[in-house]
Write an enzyme that holds these catalytic residues in place. Structure first.
Site, short mmCIF file in Angstrom:
data_model
loop_
_atom_site.label_atom_id
_atom_site.label_comp_id
_atom_site.label_asym_id
_atom_site.label_seq_id
_atom_site.Cartn_x
_atom_site.Cartn_y
_atom_site.Cartn_z
N ASP A 111 0.96 -1.34 -0.15
CA ASP A 111 -0.10 0.03 0.04
C ASP A 111 0.93 1.43 0.04
OD1 ASP A 111 -3.25 0.40 0.92
OD2 ASP A 111 -1.74 2.27 1.15
N ILE A 112 0.52 2.24 -0.74
CA ILE A 112 1.43 3.49 -1.02
C ILE A 112 1.38 4.24 0.23
CG2 ILE A 112 -0.49 5.06 -1.92
CD1 ILE A 112 1.46 5.86 -4.17
N ASN A 127 -12.75 -3.11 2.70
CA ASN A 127 -13.70 -1.97 3.03
C ASN A 127 -14.74 -1.86 1.66
OD1 ASN A 127 -12.31 -1.21 5.09
ND2 ASN A 127 -10.91 0.07 3.91
N VAL A 157 -11.12 3.41 -3.41
CA VAL A 157 -10.82 2.61 -4.51
C VAL A 157 -11.72 1.49 -4.98
CG1 VAL A 157 -8.91 1.46 -6.19
CG2 VAL A 157 -8.34 3.16 -4.41
N HIS A 185 -10.28 -4.99 -2.61
CA HIS A 185 -8.97 -5.25 -2.48
C HIS A 185 -9.06 -5.58 -0.84
CE1 HIS A 185 -10.10 -1.07 -2.29
NE2 HIS A 185 -9.37 -0.84 -1.13
N HIS A 242 -7.23 -5.48 2.33
CA HIS A 242 -5.88 -4.95 3.04
C HIS A 242 -5.32 -6.37 4.06
CE1 HIS A 242 -7.18 -0.39 2.41
NE2 HIS A 242 -8.26 -1.08 2.03
#
Ligand code: 5GP
Length: 120
Positions: free
Chosen positions: A30-31, A87, A96, A100, A102
């Protein structure tokens, strides 16, 4: 479904720190990490939200958890533990719209994991 930044990571037009890739899934750091270890596991198939998972996608979504657990073992934090969470939509904190998982690890995680962004 509208294209997202994750489509560009899948097609490699945007760089990411890729940790795992196969024909179905991609995992990358993750960025904006929220824990010492924080990466995302995404399907290559674009699915906007958890609500859009169809019956035919059930094994694909299970595969994302398999990738998360494989990386947890390979990276050495499986036994200490981690959180693997998706989420969904505004109240879930989704930003986004390409599902995805996490994966957060590397310290004891509080619950709930984030400061409330939406007061009820
Ligand atoms: P969400 O808020 O939708 O559950 O999570 C989206 C996650 O994607 C966030 O944790 C955010 O930091 C991460 N993210 C957004 N844009 C990028 C990007 O361009 N590259 C990477 N590696 N992560 C991103």
């Amino acid at each position: 479904m509208a294209e997202t930044i994750f489509s560009k990571i899948i097609d490699k037009s945007i760089a990411a720190d890729i940790l795992y890739e196969d024909e179905l899934a991609l995992a990358f750091s993750d960025i904006n990490p929220q824990a010492p270890i924080h990466f995302l596991v995404i399907p290559k198939k674009p699915i906007a939200t958890v609500n859009d998972i169809e019956e035919a996608d059930k094994s694909l979504v299970g595969h994302l958890y398999w990738v998360a657990a494989k990386l947890a073992k390979d990276m050495g934090f499986a036994e200490q533990g981690y959180r693997a969470v998706m989420n969904c939509n505004e109240h879930g904190g989704q930003t986004v719209y390409h599902i995805h998982l996490h994966v957060l690890a590397g310290k004891p995680l509080g619950w709930p994991p984030y400061q409330d962004r939406l007061k009820v």
